[in-house]
Motif scaffolding. Structure first.
Motif, mmCIF file in Angstrom:
data_model
loop_
_atom_site.group_PDB
_atom_site.id
_atom_site.type_symbol
_atom_site.label_atom_id
_atom_site.label_comp_id
_atom_site.label_asym_id
_atom_site.label_seq_id
_atom_site.Cartn_x
_atom_site.Cartn_y
_atom_site.Cartn_z
ATOM 1 N N UNK A 107 0.844 -1.182 0.000
ATOM 2 C CA UNK A 107 0.000 0.000 0.000
ATOM 3 C C UNK A 107 0.885 1.239 0.000
ATOM 4 N N UNK A 108 0.263 2.370 -0.298
ATOM 5 C CA UNK A 108 0.980 3.646 -0.324
ATOM 6 C C UNK A 108 0.051 4.731 0.193
ATOM 7 N N UNK A 109 0.653 5.769 0.752
ATOM 8 C CA UNK A 109 -0.086 6.967 1.105
ATOM 9 C C UNK A 109 0.324 8.026 0.086
ATOM 10 N N UNK A 110 -0.668 8.489 -0.663
ATOM 11 C CA UNK A 110 -0.393 9.381 -1.788
ATOM 12 C C UNK A 110 -1.265 10.627 -1.671
ATOM 13 N N UNK A 111 -0.737 11.752 -2.139
ATOM 14 C CA UNK A 111 -1.502 12.995 -2.135
ATOM 15 C C UNK A 111 -2.122 13.189 -3.511
ATOM 16 N N UNK A 112 -3.466 13.248 -3.528
ATOM 17 C CA UNK A 112 -4.217 13.423 -4.760
ATOM 18 C C UNK A 112 -5.116 14.642 -4.587
ATOM 19 N N UNK A 113 -4.935 15.636 -5.431
ATOM 20 C CA UNK A 113 -5.767 16.844 -5.430
ATOM 21 C C UNK A 113 -5.837 17.495 -4.047
ATOM 22 N N UNK A 114 -4.702 17.543 -3.348
ATOM 23 C CA UNK A 114 -4.641 18.226 -2.060
ATOM 24 C C UNK A 114 -5.065 17.403 -0.863
ATOM 25 N N UNK A 115 -5.468 16.136 -1.069
ATOM 26 C CA UNK A 115 -5.861 15.274 0.035
ATOM 27 C C UNK A 115 -4.994 14.023 0.032
ATOM 28 N N UNK A 116 -4.805 13.432 1.210
ATOM 29 C CA UNK A 116 -3.994 12.228 1.327
ATOM 30 C C UNK A 116 -4.900 11.004 1.424
ATOM 31 N N UNK A 117 -4.521 9.950 0.676
ATOM 32 C CA UNK A 117 -5.294 8.718 0.634
ATOM 33 C C UNK A 117 -4.363 7.531 0.837
ATOM 34 N N UNK A 118 -4.846 6.525 1.560
ATOM 35 C CA UNK A 118 -4.147 5.250 1.667
ATOM 36 C C UNK A 118 -4.707 4.359 0.571
ATOM 37 N N UNK A 119 -3.869 3.973 -0.394
ATOM 38 C CA UNK A 119 -4.342 3.241 -1.562
ATOM 39 C C UNK A 119 -3.583 1.930 -1.704
ATOM 40 N N UNK A 120 -4.251 0.969 -2.331
ATOM 41 C CA UNK A 120 -3.633 -0.291 -2.707
ATOM 42 C C UNK A 120 -4.189 -0.682 -4.065
ATOM 43 N N UNK A 121 -3.654 -1.729 -4.656
ATOM 44 C CA UNK A 121 -4.061 -2.137 -6.001
ATOM 45 C C UNK A 121 -5.545 -2.517 -6.028
ATOM 46 N N UNK A 122 -6.235 -2.142 -7.101
ATOM 47 C CA UNK A 122 -7.650 -2.430 -7.360
ATOM 48 C C UNK A 122 -8.609 -1.735 -6.391
ATOM 49 N N UNK A 123 -8.179 -0.693 -5.708
ATOM 50 C CA UNK A 123 -9.044 0.053 -4.792
ATOM 51 C C UNK A 123 -9.721 1.192 -5.549
ATOM 52 N N UNK A 124 -11.039 1.369 -5.319
ATOM 53 C CA UNK A 124 -11.774 2.470 -5.924
ATOM 54 C C UNK A 124 -11.836 3.617 -4.923
ATOM 55 N N UNK A 125 -11.513 4.822 -5.391
ATOM 56 C CA UNK A 125 -11.415 5.982 -4.520
ATOM 57 C C UNK A 125 -12.173 7.148 -5.159
ATOM 58 N N UNK A 126 -12.899 7.916 -4.328
ATOM 59 C CA UNK A 126 -13.534 9.153 -4.773
ATOM 60 C C UNK A 126 -12.633 10.308 -4.382
#
Length: 119
Positions: free
Chosen positions: A2-21
């Motif tokens: 998993x990774x913690x990534x900054x997308x459009x000013x917000x931080x998300x914990x993401x992993x493969x095949x995860x759907x995120x809004x």
């Protein structure tokens, strides 16, 4: 992994095949997007911290759809003054699916104090 990534000013914990809004992205539906600001990367217990971001790491995603979020009602009132304001808001969102996490960068070296105790 998993990774913690900054997308459009917000931080998300993401992993493969995860759907995120996320907040609305300027990409067409079906387009591939890449996010380079990876703050933390965990590969089965091997954690790499960025300062501020991990060098060479990125998160690959695909835009599924653009949509609006649920309506939020904003109501303001001042008692005994006859003041009332009612307003609504619907956030513009983008649904993405994480297709992969590309790890990169060198691993952190042991500190000088740890090296001295090993010798």
């Amino acid at each position: 992994m998993y990774a913690i990534v900054e997308i459009a000013g917000q931080q998300f914990k993401v992993s493969k095949d995860l759907k995120v809004y996320v907040h609305r992205l300027a990409a067409e539906e079906g387009a591939k997007v890449s996010f380079d600001k990876v703050l933390l990367l965990d590969d089965n217990g091997n954690v790499t911290l960025g300062a501020p971001a991990v060098e060479g790491a990125s998160v690959e995603a695909k835009v599924l759809q653009h949509l609006k979020g649920d309506k939020v009602i904003v109501f303001k009132k001042k008692r005994r003054k006859g003041y009332k304001k009612k307003n609504g808001h619907r956030q513009a969102l983008t649904q993405i699916v994480i297709e992969g996490i590309v790890g990169g960068g060198a691993k952190k070296k042991a500190t000088k104090k740890a090296e001295a105790t090993e010798e």
